[in-house]
Design a protein around this motif. Structure first.
Motif, PDB file in Angstrom:
ATOM      1  N   ARG A  17      -6.141  -6.630  -2.883  1.00 48.70           N
ATOM      2  CA  ARG A  17      -5.826  -5.288  -3.425  1.00 48.70           C
ATOM      3  C   ARG A  17      -5.265  -4.436  -2.710  1.00 48.70           C
ATOM      4  O   ARG A  17      -4.100  -3.730  -3.087  1.00 48.70           O
ATOM      5  N   LYS A  18      -5.470  -4.533  -1.206  1.00 47.43           N
ATOM      6  CA  LYS A  18      -4.735  -3.687  -0.356  1.00 47.43           C
ATOM      7  C   LYS A  18      -3.210  -3.802  -0.225  1.00 47.43           C
ATOM      8  O   LYS A  18      -2.099  -2.981   0.022  1.00 47.43           O
ATOM      9  N   ASN A  19      -2.973  -5.394  -0.319  1.00 50.37           N
ATOM     10  CA  ASN A  19      -1.644  -5.781  -0.196  1.00 50.37           C
ATOM     11  C   ASN A  19      -0.759  -5.514  -1.243  1.00 50.37           C
ATOM     12  O   ASN A  19       0.312  -4.979  -1.219  1.00 50.37           O
ATOM     13  N   ASN A  20      -1.674  -5.554  -2.471  1.00 50.46           N
ATOM     14  CA  ASN A  20      -0.915  -5.386  -3.679  1.00 50.46           C
ATOM     15  C   ASN A  20      -0.402  -3.605  -3.938  1.00 50.46           C
ATOM     16  O   ASN A  20       0.403  -3.388  -4.164  1.00 50.46           O
ATOM     17  N   LYS A  21      -1.537  -3.031  -3.279  1.00 51.61           N
ATOM     18  CA  LYS A  21      -1.058  -1.412  -3.280  1.00 51.61           C
ATOM     19  C   LYS A  21      -0.056  -1.197  -2.278  1.00 51.61           C
ATOM     20  O   LYS A  21       0.900  -0.389  -2.884  1.00 51.61           O
ATOM     21  N   LEU A  23       2.289  -3.193  -1.667  1.00 48.90           N
ATOM     22  CA  LEU A  23       3.713  -3.622  -2.215  1.00 48.90           C
ATOM     23  C   LEU A  23       4.108  -2.661  -3.334  1.00 48.90           C
ATOM     24  O   LEU A  23       5.266  -2.698  -3.492  1.00 48.90           O
ATOM     25  N   ASN A  24       3.271  -2.382  -4.130  1.00 50.36           N
ATOM     26  CA  ASN A  24       3.604  -1.462  -5.124  1.00 50.36           C
ATOM     27  C   ASN A  24       4.160  -0.021  -4.740  1.00 50.36           C
ATOM     28  O   ASN A  24       5.105   0.485  -5.257  1.00 50.36           O
ATOM     29  N   GLU A  25       3.535   0.507  -3.606  1.00 48.38           N
ATOM     30  CA  GLU A  25       4.119   1.717  -3.174  1.00 48.38           C
ATOM     31  C   GLU A  25       5.410   1.508  -2.456  1.00 48.38           C
ATOM     32  O   GLU A  25       6.383   2.248  -2.402  1.00 48.38           O
ATOM     33  N   THR A  26       5.757   0.262  -1.765  1.00 49.36           N
ATOM     34  CA  THR A  26       7.004  -0.116  -1.275  1.00 49.36           C
ATOM     35  C   THR A  26       7.944  -0.178  -2.347  1.00 49.36           C
ATOM     36  O   THR A  26       9.124   0.447  -2.240  1.00 49.36           O
ATOM     37  N   LYS A  27       7.641  -0.645  -3.485  1.00 52.80           N
ATOM     38  CA  LYS A  27       8.463  -0.808  -4.697  1.00 52.80           C
ATOM     39  C   LYS A  27       8.893   0.661  -5.196  1.00 52.80           C
ATOM     40  O   LYS A  27       9.996   0.867  -5.539  1.00 52.80           O
ATOM     41  N   ASP A  28       7.984   1.428  -5.075  1.00 54.57           N
ATOM     42  CA  ASP A  28       8.347   2.876  -5.776  1.00 54.57           C
ATOM     43  C   ASP A  28       9.174   3.705  -4.917  1.00 54.57           C
ATOM     44  O   ASP A  28      10.012   4.425  -5.172  1.00 54.57           O
ATOM     45  N   LYS A  78      10.226   9.361  -5.405  1.00 56.71           N
ATOM     46  CA  LYS A  78       9.179   9.014  -4.535  1.00 56.71           C
ATOM     47  C   LYS A  78       9.902   8.563  -2.939  1.00 56.71           C
ATOM     48  O   LYS A  78       9.455   9.059  -1.952  1.00 56.71           O
TER      49      LYS A  78
END
Length: 356
Positions: A17-21, A23-28, A78
């Motif tokens: 879950r933390k990794n996905n978070k 990853l998503n923040e990096t993509k943003d 962002k």
């Protein structure tokens, strides 16, 4: 066995879950970060043909052009914000590793008195002008803290203490930033006329007046490296005084001393009011450089990296300037910004003539 297995599965799930978070923040962040870096690189190239302007100044103007004409979409915002706030913070920490305590002492007691009196007059003036123009007490307090201390950060820290609405907070942030953008370009010209860009007085004008740290760096960059460094120090003194400003505004809201102390303690625990980490980092690296723990070679590397991060951050500042917002602001709000900004400049000129 089942319990151990469940614990392992839960641990793996939390890790994923933390990794996905992340990853998503990096993509943003990536789209806006890439644009900011690209604008910065182009500006560095163009600065070779216009060295008097400098890469930082070019980055701001180029960013404003690109952001308003082509790349102002939400998908980039962002990344622009990350580039402006985070990268600029890293730049300031590294800048500390290039300055000795002797440099900080250039402010002297007169410089600190200048900052305190300038902030006090700005707060009192913003409250008085806002009252005459018919604005609410909360909005006036947000304008006072934003203009006196450090723009959006001060407004965000003040809002929960005085129970300000999101609408007041949003408008105040917009107005304070717009005021700062105008002054960011005006002050280098004005200080050149008044002081012939003498380092201490020009730095006091820029660092003691402008609303955000980014605007101070950008405006100082338009003059020269020495002014940028000393103006940043003037600004850091203002940021350090943020907690005191919020404490005073709590009194104005007619809370008892006990209520204010309890709220201050609570907010500090929650992280709502605190000295920004980059200010602490700046003083740590400055102390390490003064003690020769940071060698001249490492300091040179710090300066080079800090300069590159700064140009990327300045590009992002330009990219985030929304010229449409300048047009949308109502007459009374625009007058408020004009009067407060004018008060700050006139006060700075008067105080510089007395103290510096």
């Amino acid at each position: 066995m089942n319990t151990n297995t469940n614990n392992i599965l839960r641990g793996e799930s939390e890790f994923m879950r933390k990794n996905n978070k992340i990853l998503n923040e990096t993509k943003d962040i990536l789209p806006g970060l890439i644009v900011s870096i690209s604008i910065a690189l182009i500006s560095m190239g163009l600065s070779k043909f216009a060295p008097s302007l400098g890469a930082g100044t070019i980055a701001i103007f180029l960013g404003m052009l690109v952001g308003n004409l082509f790349l102002g979409q939400k998908v980039f915002q962002k990344g622009y914000k990350f580039s402006e706030t985070n990268l600029l913070s890293y730049s300031i920490v590294l800048l500390g590793g290039t300055l000795s305590v002797t440099k900080l002492m250039e402010l002297g007691f007169n410089g600190i008195f200048f900052v305190i009196i300038q902030m006090t007059i700005t707060i009192v003036g913003a409250m008085y002008i806002g009252k005459k123009l018919g604005f609410s007490q909360n909005f006036r307090m947000l304008m006072a803290s934003g203009n006196a201390v450090c723009g959006s950060s001060a407004i965000a820290a003040t809002a929960p203490v005085i129970d300000a609405s999101d609408e007041d907070k949003g408008i105040a942030i917009t107005v304070v930033n717009i005021t700062g953008i105008f002054l960011m370009f005006l002050l280098p010209v004005l200080s050149g006329y008044l002081y012939n860009h003498e380092v201490v007085r020009t730095s006091a004008m820029i660092g003691g007046t402008l609303q955000s740290v980014g605007q101070v760096v950008a405006s100082g960059e338009m003059v020269n490296e020495h002014v940028k460094e000393l103006a940043t120090i003037f600004k850091i003194v203002r940021v350090i005084l943020l907690v005191g400003v919020i404490f005073v505004l709590g009194h104005i809201k007619q809370k008892t001393n006990h209520e204010i102390v309890e709220e201050e303690i609570s907010d500090v625990k929650k992280g709502k009011i605190k000295i920004p980490w980059y200010v602490i980092g700046f003083f740590i690296t400055c102390a390490l450089f003064t003690l020769n723990i940071i060698s001249p070679e490492v300091s040179y590397l710090f300066k080079a990296i800090s300069n590159k991060l700064e140009i990327i951050a300045l590009a992002a500042i330009g990219l985030r300037v929304n010229l449409r917002e300048l047009i949308k602001q109502g007459k009374s709000v625009s007058l408020y910004a004009l009067f407060v900004g004018s008060l700050q400049v006139v006060t700075a000129i008067a105080l510089i003539s007395i103290f510096l």
